[in-house]
Design an enzyme around this catalytic site. Sequence first.
Site, PDB file in Angstrom:
ATOM      1  N   GLY A 199       0.827  -1.193   0.000  1.00  0.00           N
ATOM      2  CA  GLY A 199       0.000   0.000   0.000  1.00  0.00           C
ATOM      3  C   GLY A 199       0.860   1.240   0.000  1.00  0.00           C
ATOM      4  O   GLY A 199       2.013   1.215   0.404  1.00  0.00           O
ATOM      5  N   GLY A 202      -0.850   8.482   2.182  1.00  0.00           N
ATOM      6  CA  GLY A 202      -0.299   9.826   2.262  1.00  0.00           C
ATOM      7  C   GLY A 202       0.928   9.904   3.135  1.00  0.00           C
ATOM      8  O   GLY A 202       1.775  10.763   2.949  1.00  0.00           O
ATOM      9  N   GLY A 204       3.182   7.449   3.647  1.00  0.00           N
ATOM     10  CA  GLY A 204       4.324   6.662   3.216  1.00  0.00           C
ATOM     11  C   GLY A 204       3.896   5.336   2.620  1.00  0.00           C
ATOM     12  O   GLY A 204       2.719   5.075   2.419  1.00  0.00           O
ATOM     13  N   VAL A 206       3.713   1.215   2.485  1.00  0.00           N
ATOM     14  CA  VAL A 206       3.550   0.100   3.421  1.00  0.00           C
ATOM     15  C   VAL A 206       4.034  -1.187   2.759  1.00  0.00           C
ATOM     16  O   VAL A 206       3.727  -1.445   1.599  1.00  0.00           O
ATOM     17  CB  VAL A 206       2.075  -0.063   3.835  1.00  0.00           C
ATOM     18  CG1 VAL A 206       1.959  -1.079   4.952  1.00  0.00           C
ATOM     19  CG2 VAL A 206       1.499   1.265   4.263  1.00  0.00           C
ATOM     20  N   ASP A 317      -7.291  11.023  11.228  1.00  0.00           N
ATOM     21  CA  ASP A 317      -7.382  10.668   9.800  1.00  0.00           C
ATOM     22  C   ASP A 317      -8.278   9.446   9.607  1.00  0.00           C
ATOM     23  O   ASP A 317      -7.864   8.436   9.071  1.00  0.00           O
ATOM     24  CB  ASP A 317      -5.985  10.430   9.218  1.00  0.00           C
ATOM     25  CG  ASP A 317      -5.989  10.549   7.703  1.00  0.00           C
ATOM     26  OD1 ASP A 317      -6.992  11.047   7.152  1.00  0.00           O
ATOM     27  OD2 ASP A 317      -5.001  10.142   7.073  1.00  0.00           O
TER      28      ASP A 317
END
Length: 522
Positions: A199, A202, A204, A206, A317
């Site tokens: 993934g 926003g 970074g 993964v 978030d």
Amino acid sequence: MNDNHVGIDIDGLESVTSAPAAYVDLGTASLVSLSLVSGKPLQVWIEYDGASMRLEVTVSPAGKPRPAVPLVSSIVNLSSAVADDTYIGFLGANGAASSSHYVLGWSFRIGGGREPDLDLSKLPPLPSSKKTMPRLLIVILVLAVVLVLILVSGAVAVLVKRRRRFAEEEEDWEIEYGPHRIRYKDLHAATRGFRDVIGAGGFGTVYHGVLRRSGAEVAVKKVAHGSRQGLREFVSEIASMSRLRHRNLVQLLGYCRRRGELILVYDYMVNGSLDKHLFADNKPALSWERRAKIIRDVAAGLLYLHEGWEQVVVHRDIKAANVLDADMNAKLSDFGLARLYDHGSKPQTTHVIGTLGYLAPEMSKTGKATTSTDVFAFGAFLLEVACGRRPMVCDDNLDSPGLADLVLERWKAGRIMDAKDPRIGKCDEADLELVLKLGLLCSHPDPRSRPSMRQVVQILEGTGTVPETPPKDLGSNNRLFFGYSESFDEFATVFLASETTTVTTQPSSSHSNDEQQELISG
Ligand SMILES: *[C@@H]1O[C@H](CO)[C@@H](O)[C@H](O)[C@H]1NC(C)=O
């Protein structure tokens, strides 16, 4: 005949007679073959009897007694081959290869009888390879030294590179968080050198990994970060957050810090994030039962963050992309991460961290994340799950109505169920309606009118109620952040670079500051 023979050649290269080099050993009376290139001295006797015209050649290793039988012999008339005045000499050659031939001693006799053998002890020793050996040795030594130097410097280079590759940053203050630190080397090995990207959000990228020691599957998140001061506060928060344990929160296992880079290690969730399931065309639509369970799971996780712990944790978030779908439980991830960007920002600048469509309108003024802004984002999330649509249409037209406005219009028209995701088949309509209305209540532009997460959970559990008709002030100017964008044109910059958005509002001068105040109050 071969490359190791004795022959008699008269005025030409074709031998009159020849034999493989050998001598008859006096002791055993057997023919012993002899190497002409052994590097050991030889004795050679060449005798000619003019009367019988017999030419004899005898060979033996130096030091051995003269063999009784010559190696080769031939009847040749040398009168025609040798002139009256003649020189005698020796010639050595070995084709193209370089070689050395030495005559250590010789004797010559004319006129019958046998010349006595040379006293070998009086001859000089063979200029053996002793002299060339040191030179060869020097060459070998130099080569060896050079080789060793190359190897050593290579090894040092590899070590340095390795050190640099796995270099971490650690400061004294981090020691108290020691147990939560995971070595970069271990993470590098766990993720096979950061290869399996699962993934990119926003904050970074993964990666998937498997910890060597425990065999546990983990999600490893690399966050680029420059501010050291912010990091310090954040690391202390991570340390305390890794004590947060709830079945609807993704467990933070630890962290690692490198230059300009923070790496967070979480439990790995096989199914990935919820938005992939909500919006993917190639997957069967999620049933309402599943969605209802996810919504309640996320609400429980968020309530725990807000009220269940010794200090209030604001997630900052909340969105479908940050909800991970485990088999039994949905889990909320990335909590508190936005805070990393909040610390250490310039005092005259207000950074608003979050994702477009989930940002509560008051954040553009205060820049402050609160539990109430979390509730706002949770409302957007509810609508997103129930309607199967993203809260903001991602086009250039910032004035296009958000999802909340569309749902509100339907509610006002008494047809709120029209807003549901058409891919949801038969379902508990009352529950879906409840979620849609709750989503709108949470999206209230006035933070004081939003329910708390405790109230949200109560409503979802059926012990709280939602109004039959929309509250009057709901949606009045409910244009999310963009309701304010007209008056902020000069002062607001909106970065749409990534999924997660940073909105910076920066008063440029005192003069325009007054203007701005007027515009806001106006
Ligand atoms: C050897 O050769 C020489 C010159 O060719 C000749 O005069 C002489 O007779 C020969 N000797 C024998 C024994 O044939």
